[in-house]
Scaffold this motif. Sequence first.
Motif, short mmCIF file in Angstrom:
data_model
loop_
_atom_site.label_atom_id
_atom_site.label_comp_id
_atom_site.label_asym_id
_atom_site.label_seq_id
_atom_site.Cartn_x
_atom_site.Cartn_y
_atom_site.Cartn_z
N ARG A 61 -2.48 0.15 0.94
CA ARG A 61 -1.11 -0.28 0.64
C ARG A 61 -0.53 0.41 -0.59
NH1 ARG A 61 0.41 -5.52 3.52
NH2 ARG A 61 -0.29 -4.89 5.57
N ASP A 63 0.57 3.51 -1.13
CA ASP A 63 0.78 4.66 -0.25
C ASP A 63 2.16 5.28 -0.43
OD1 ASP A 63 2.26 2.58 0.77
OD2 ASP A 63 1.78 2.98 2.86
N ARG A 64 2.61 5.34 -1.68
CA ARG A 64 3.98 5.80 -1.86
C ARG A 64 4.07 7.27 -2.27
NH1 ARG A 64 5.42 0.47 -5.00
NH2 ARG A 64 3.30 0.91 -5.65
N ILE A 65 5.20 7.84 -1.94
CA ILE A 65 5.49 9.21 -2.36
C ILE A 65 6.15 9.12 -3.73
CG2 ILE A 65 6.87 11.26 -1.87
CD1 ILE A 65 6.68 10.36 1.14
N LEU A 66 5.59 9.80 -4.71
CA LEU A 66 6.08 9.67 -6.08
C LEU A 66 6.93 10.86 -6.50
CD1 LEU A 66 2.79 8.29 -7.66
CD2 LEU A 66 4.74 7.01 -6.80
N GLU A 78 0.64 8.52 -3.97
CA GLU A 78 -0.43 7.56 -4.20
C GLU A 78 -1.55 7.81 -3.20
OE1 GLU A 78 1.72 3.69 -6.18
OE2 GLU A 78 1.76 3.79 -4.00
N ILE A 81 -1.75 6.93 0.94
CA ILE A 81 -0.91 7.50 2.02
C ILE A 81 -1.80 8.35 2.92
CG2 ILE A 81 -0.21 9.62 0.81
CD1 ILE A 81 2.63 9.15 1.98
N GLU A 85 0.99 10.70 7.89
CA GLU A 85 2.30 10.25 7.42
C GLU A 85 3.00 11.38 6.65
OE1 GLU A 85 3.87 7.63 8.17
OE2 GLU A 85 5.03 6.81 6.51
N ILE A 89 6.58 13.14 7.84
CA ILE A 89 7.79 13.18 7.02
C ILE A 89 8.19 14.62 6.69
CG2 ILE A 89 8.78 12.55 4.77
CD1 ILE A 89 6.95 10.03 4.91
N TYR A 90 7.18 15.46 6.37
CA TYR A 90 7.51 16.77 5.82
C TYR A 90 7.52 17.93 6.82
CZ TYR A 90 7.99 14.75 1.29
OH TYR A 90 8.45 13.99 0.25
N ARG A 93 10.80 19.23 7.73
CA ARG A 93 11.47 19.91 6.62
C ARG A 93 10.76 21.22 6.26
NH1 ARG A 93 12.00 14.82 2.42
NH2 ARG A 93 12.22 13.22 4.02
N ARG B 16 9.14 -3.71 1.46
CA ARG B 16 8.83 -2.28 1.37
C ARG B 16 8.96 -1.63 2.75
NH1 ARG B 16 3.04 -0.12 -0.66
NH2 ARG B 16 3.53 -1.44 -2.44
N ARG B 20 11.74 1.21 3.81
CA ARG B 20 11.39 2.51 4.39
C ARG B 20 12.13 2.75 5.70
NH1 ARG B 20 4.87 2.73 3.22
NH2 ARG B 20 5.07 3.63 1.14
N LYS B 40 10.33 1.35 -9.35
CA LYS B 40 10.68 2.77 -9.53
C LYS B 40 9.85 3.65 -8.60
CE LYS B 40 12.71 2.48 -14.06
NZ LYS B 40 12.39 2.20 -15.45
N ARG B 41 8.58 3.30 -8.43
CA ARG B 41 7.75 4.04 -7.47
C ARG B 41 8.31 3.91 -6.06
NH1 ARG B 41 1.74 4.95 -8.41
NH2 ARG B 41 1.73 5.47 -10.60
N LEU B 42 8.72 2.70 -5.73
CA LEU B 42 9.27 2.47 -4.40
C LEU B 42 10.57 3.26 -4.22
CD1 LEU B 42 8.99 1.02 -1.73
CD2 LEU B 42 10.15 -0.94 -2.71
N THR B 44 11.40 6.19 -5.61
CA THR B 44 11.13 7.61 -5.31
C THR B 44 10.61 7.75 -3.88
OG1 THR B 44 8.96 7.42 -6.34
CG2 THR B 44 10.69 8.41 -7.66
N ASP B 45 9.82 6.78 -3.47
CA ASP B 45 9.28 6.80 -2.10
C ASP B 45 10.42 6.77 -1.08
OD1 ASP B 45 6.87 6.50 -0.29
OD2 ASP B 45 7.96 4.68 0.25
N CYS B 46 11.39 5.86 -1.29
CA CYS B 46 12.51 5.74 -0.35
C CYS B 46 13.36 7.00 -0.36
CB CYS B 46 13.36 4.52 -0.70
SG CYS B 46 12.55 2.97 -0.29
N ALA B 48 12.35 10.00 -1.02
CA ALA B 48 11.60 11.05 -0.32
C ALA B 48 11.67 10.86 1.19
CB ALA B 48 10.15 11.06 -0.78
N ARG B 49 11.79 9.62 1.61
CA ARG B 49 11.83 9.34 3.05
C ARG B 49 13.23 9.40 3.62
NH1 ARG B 49 7.01 6.40 4.81
NH2 ARG B 49 5.54 6.48 3.10
#
Lengths: 434, 245
Positions: A61, A63-66, A78, A81, A85, A89-90, A93, B16, B20, B40-42, B44-46, B48-49
């Motif tokens: 859990r 699993d975020r993109i920073l 993190e 992930i 996934e 996403i990428y 792109r 979360r 997303r 803030k982490r969430l 940047t995650d959003c 990026a998505r």
Amino acid sequence: MIWKSAEYNGWGRVLKARGELARPERQSALAALPPAAAIGNCRSYGDACLNADGKAIQMTRLDRILGFDEATGVLHVEAGITVGEIARIYAPRGWLPAVMPGTGFATVGGCIANDVHGKNHHHAGSFGQHVQDITLLQNGKSRKVTPDKTPDLFRATLGGLGQTGTIVSARLKLLQCKGDLMTVTERRAENLDEFLALFDSSQATYSVGWIDATASGNALGRGILEEGETGYGMVPPAKRSRSVPFDAPGFALSPPVVRIFNQAYFRRIPERGRTQVKPINDFFFPLDKIHDWNRLYGKRGFHQFQCVVPVDATGSLREMLEKIAHSGLASPLAVLKRMGPGRAGYMSFPMEGYTLAVDFPNRGQSASLIARLEEMAAAAGGRIYLAKDALALAKRLKAMYPEQPKFAAAAAKADPEGQLATDLIRRLKLRSQK
Amino acid sequence: MSQTWILLGATSSMARAFARALAARGDSILLAGRDMADLKRLATDCAARGAAMAEAVKFDARNPAGFAAIIARAARQDGQISAAVFVGSMPEQSAIDAAPELIEGTVSDSFTGPAMFLQRLAPEIEARGGGTIVGIGSVAGDRGRIGNYVYGAAKAGFHTYLSGLRNRLTRAGGHVVTVKPGFVDTAMTWGLPGMFLVAAPEQVARDILRAVDRKKDVIYTPFFWRYIMLIIRMIPEFIFKKMSV
């Protein structure tokens, strides 16, 4: 509740553990936990992801993109992930993880801890060679690891089975790709020599071989070489295509059925070969479409044997294949691949040579056959893959992993009380400094 | 039309997953909660998505003084403003028995705090002639049970509030969805005994988004909880009072 009592298992479902599991959803929740073995989606086959009668922290859990730098292709994520996934996403792109293992469900933390390889290992090397930095949690303290500033700790962490601290996040250098399609060419190899020659002459970015582990005699080592390049264009609808290896009934694994299946699977490719366009997932993660395919082996589970032997040890490879064919135990899942020299850590699996992976249902003589294959791999100057192993003996490991003492020393410094140890670490005495 | 969503209680796993799903559509998102580092982490995650905008904002259901600033931030956005309420707290019933003053916080988190926020937001939705409110209620709010009746009572109050708000906003082109999740695989339910048919947060997020698109009024997620709760609601009180379901 923070800790949940649960029974969980490795992907092969032979080894199981009962223990306490936590699954933090935020960094603050992770920081509040005592140090314990970190696990991801438990896609390693044996006991690398198990800590029986102890605690384990499931990282899925977190699993975020920073962050992502479009100019350099460096992605900060993190550890929980998954590579699938990231690709999802990428890829549209124009970027892909530089190295992707055979399942998209592997987490980035797991890819680092096992320094995994992919179908482009001969060009791109291992996963760890594209990691720019790692943030570890060591006894509650955050520590940044890079190949230049902390080379010893970096090499102990890549392939380090989570023993140098909890892998919290990492920066990965992605690879540019043309799009989220693959052009895949499949060619038959009628025997081992032909197969190895095809590999040696292959110019493809991605290559992998399916091998018929039941074939013997003149056909020993026959199989299909798959070569892939990324491309772009219209995505064909993601049908449940028949070209995916094991959509077939895998539960019928008796020797004659496997032989007939393999025969048909081999003949499916015309003698002149064929080229198709597929979604990338079909090429990289062919089995992920069948959720929980490990259940096809029934309750008793299965073992995967995977070794790598040096380029000049093709004689040993042949002997191993003879033994496997003779045993009648092999399942249709068997892979041969040419590896390059790339590896990032002390305990990394890859070496320049050929890697062979074969699944065996957990029955009869499988365990003794695998023990014999391990001996043969070691005698040939090769090694076995710890992410797949459930059976090896500690005494054989040191010869296969000569840098183990450096790893053990770094792990002892990072985790002096051994709080991060797993069943695999204990079984193979990987942290022993003797 | 461009959409801006305010997510209250955005650090929860359900929020979360919903964030997303919104990000993948290219919406703008204000992620409101207490743990700013996590938000803030969430964010940047959003981003990026695919989110057009994702920002962390401070929100505490027990501190209404901070509400106006969030609504003012949202009001700077063009297009429609929508909000989804994921906040709530569920102390153990035994903890409440030992310290009844915990009821106040439970009701603030699960009902009155969000209601005060939405009450301030409603005129903005009316002025813009559209926008959606998603309120996460609970199957626990459908009937008072021995195990968590304070939490259930707060959610029941919230359900009734949402029903009234729906009545009001519908007249101005707005919409209100009441979501009643069953057991969801979150940090709140991790390791709790007696869990069954547990849904993944991603599945709940998909159900919510579908309900928003189809302008549903009240949904259960996963859907079968509608029938489970139908049966539970039909049990006569003189029998129910002796049960511990």
